[in-house]
Design a protein around this motif. Structure first.
Motif, PDB file in Angstrom:
ATOM      1  N   ALA A   1      20.025 -51.841  38.073  1.00 19.56           N
ATOM      2  CA  ALA A   1      19.066 -51.329  37.089  1.00 19.56           C
ATOM      3  C   ALA A   1      18.193 -50.241  37.697  1.00 19.56           C
ATOM      4  O   ALA A   1      17.906 -49.219  37.049  1.00 19.56           O
ATOM      5  N   LEU A   2      17.775 -50.430  38.946  1.00 15.77           N
ATOM      6  CA  LEU A   2      16.949 -49.435  39.609  1.00 15.77           C
ATOM      7  C   LEU A   2      17.710 -48.131  39.808  1.00 15.77           C
ATOM      8  O   LEU A   2      17.184 -47.036  39.552  1.00 15.77           O
ATOM      9  N   LEU A   3      18.972 -48.229  40.236  1.00 17.13           N
ATOM     10  CA  LEU A   3      19.774 -47.016  40.441  1.00 17.13           C
ATOM     11  C   LEU A   3      20.035 -46.297  39.118  1.00 17.13           C
ATOM     12  O   LEU A   3      20.015 -45.063  39.067  1.00 17.13           O
ATOM     13  N   MET A   4      20.270 -47.057  38.053  1.00 10.95           N
ATOM     14  CA  MET A   4      20.489 -46.415  36.748  1.00 10.95           C
ATOM     15  C   MET A   4      19.219 -45.748  36.241  1.00 10.95           C
ATOM     16  O   MET A   4      19.269 -44.679  35.617  1.00 10.95           O
ATOM     17  N   TYR A   5      18.080 -46.377  36.508  1.00 13.29           N
ATOM     18  CA  TYR A   5      16.818 -45.756  36.106  1.00 13.29           C
ATOM     19  C   TYR A   5      16.576 -44.468  36.890  1.00 13.29           C
ATOM     20  O   TYR A   5      16.184 -43.445  36.313  1.00 13.29           O
ATOM     21  N   LEU A   6      16.830 -44.507  38.194  1.00 20.26           N
ATOM     22  CA  LEU A   6      16.649 -43.304  39.005  1.00 20.26           C
ATOM     23  C   LEU A   6      17.625 -42.211  38.592  1.00 20.26           C
ATOM     24  O   LEU A   6      17.293 -41.029  38.629  1.00 20.26           O
ATOM     25  N   PHE A   7      18.846 -42.601  38.190  1.00 23.09           N
ATOM     26  CA  PHE A   7      19.806 -41.605  37.716  1.00 23.09           C
ATOM     27  C   PHE A   7      19.289 -40.913  36.461  1.00 23.09           C
ATOM     28  O   PHE A   7      19.493 -39.697  36.286  1.00 23.09           O
TER      29      PHE A   7
END
Length: 434
Positions: free
Chosen positions: A193-199
């Protein structure tokens, strides 16, 4: 100088995220850590694991639909393919005694999902809209049909199964218990979820929004709409594969059901239900749908009808989904008028909820009346046992439903007026603003 320093410290960011944006992540992580101590039953852990997997899948799907405006009818393919690859790696580790820790398996699922998305996205992302949707539908049906033909990879109708306990122990944990698997799944959930948000905060993620809203303008500014869609498609495929890997670890079996059209339709429903316009929308949709699927299905055989009705009503009256309903109250909250809505909500929403509940009771009684075995006239509803062939239950249910809806309809204008006033900045009597 002090004011300037204070302002800078308040806007301090961590990896591109401000302190205000970091706080929800910390709160959610702590909540995930504490949940198993609140809900300690085996069934609760199973439901929470399913929620976490569905959240990762829904967030990955929203990278297409919500951020890029690409409607896919076959996105379960990438989750299923990643899960099958993860299951084969799991069996390979068991057969060859390879020292590969179990927590790394979702990465293989993600990479395989990325590879499939790269191949399919190379031609499917050339166009958007209806063309892309139809291509995704065709690809989904093609691979789903191949799953019962290519037995070597998909295992035929029986699928592919494995045993996660044969992997290399990690800090002494062999993932024999559900709580150990829960923390593994929760860890991947937070990371994904964190990586998708940063993306979504990267230039590619921002341009995906621009291509979604106005592809001609983005093209005029020098950005290739096709490549922006392609990068988003590949990123989505990777995280779908991660969700498939987590599914393989949790349930230790993959079948054709994991990549067919029904699963693709379910994730579309979940994402719309939660709200495609907000990052946390699919999270809400996944939680609500999983609870309805796992809890409501134990209480009634009509649970799918209720979920379908909820989806239709959400699309018709709340296009922003459940997250949109929540964010609608941001303006009244900032204006300090949220409390003004409490009484109108009680007078309108509460009778409407009773009316909906009464309508559901009517459907349950009708279903029992039509499908019960001969001689089984009695049914139990909310702890009360009564005969469906008696007139009194029908009269009570219909009366409560009609009266409740009439009360809600009578009080609806008051709610609309209060809602309109709560979104308006009211000037003070001395000429200021309130």
């Amino acid at each position: 100088m002090t004011d300037t320093t204070s302002t800078i410290s308040q806007k301090r960011s961590y990896g591109g995220m401000t302190t205000g944006a970091v706080a929800p992540w910390i709160i959610c992580t702590v909540l995930l850590v504490l949940l198993p101590y609140v809900f300690q039953s085996s069934s609760a852990l199973t439901i929470m694991n399913q929620m976490a997997i569905t959240i990762v899948f829904a967030l990955a799907y929203n990278m297409l639909l919500g951020q890029g405006g690409m409607l896919s009818f076959g996105h379960a393919v990438y989750m299923g393919m990643g899960g099958f690859m993860c299951m084969h790696v799991m069996n390979w580790v068991e057969a060859e005694s390879i020292p590969l820790p179990l927590p790394f398996l979702p990465l293989f699922g993600g990479l395989f999902g990325l590879g499939m998305a790269t191949i399919i996205g190379a031609f499917s992302t050339r166009a958007a809209g209806t063309v892309f949707a139809m291509i995704s539908l065709g690809i989904g049906e093609l691979i789903a049909s191949c799953s019962v033909i290519i037995v070597a990879f998909f295992g035929g109708e029986e699928g592919v199964s494995g045993d996660r306990t044969y992997g290399l122990p990690v800090f002494g944990y062999e993932f024999l218990t559900k709580i150990e698997v829960y923390y593994l799944t929760a860890g991947w959930l937070v990371l994904s979820a964190l990586l998708m948000y940063l993306f979504s905060r990267t230039p590619v993620g921002r341009m995906a929004n621009a291509v979604r809203d106005n592809p001609e303008r983005a093209q005029f500014l020098g950005y290739s709409s096709r490549w922006v869609r392609f990068y988003s498609f590949c990123a989505s495929g990777f995280f779908c594969g991660v969700a498939g890997g987590l599914f393989a670890i949790n349930f230790e079996i993959l079948t054709e059901e994991n990549l067919n059209l029904a699963t693709s339709g379910s994730i579309l429903l979940i994402t719309f239900l939660g709200g495609v316009g907000f990052f946390f929308g699919p999270i809400i949709g996944a939680i609500v749908f999983t609870l309805l699927q796992s809890v409501l299905s134990l209480q009634t055989e009509l649970w799918q009808m209720y979920v379908g009705a909820l989806f239709v009503l959400t699309v018709m009256y709340f296009p922003g989904g459940l997250a949109g309903v929540i964010m609608m109250h941001a303006a009244p909250y900032k204006l300090g008028k949220l409390k003004d809505l409490i009484v109108p909500y009680i007078k309108t929403v509460l009778p409407a909820a009773v009316g909906i509940l009464g309508l559901a009771c009517f459907c349950e009684i009708m279903f029992h009346y039509k499908h019960a075995a001969v001689g089984e006239d009695d049914m139990s509803l909310f702890g009360y046992v009564f005969s469906t062939h008696s007139v009194l239950p029908w009269v009570v249910v219909i009366s409560v439903t009609v009266v409740s809806f009439l009360i809600a309809r009578r009080n609806a204008p008051e709610l609309r007026d209060t809602w309109a006033n709560s979104n308006i900045l009211t000037p003070k009597k001395d000429g200021g603003a309130q």
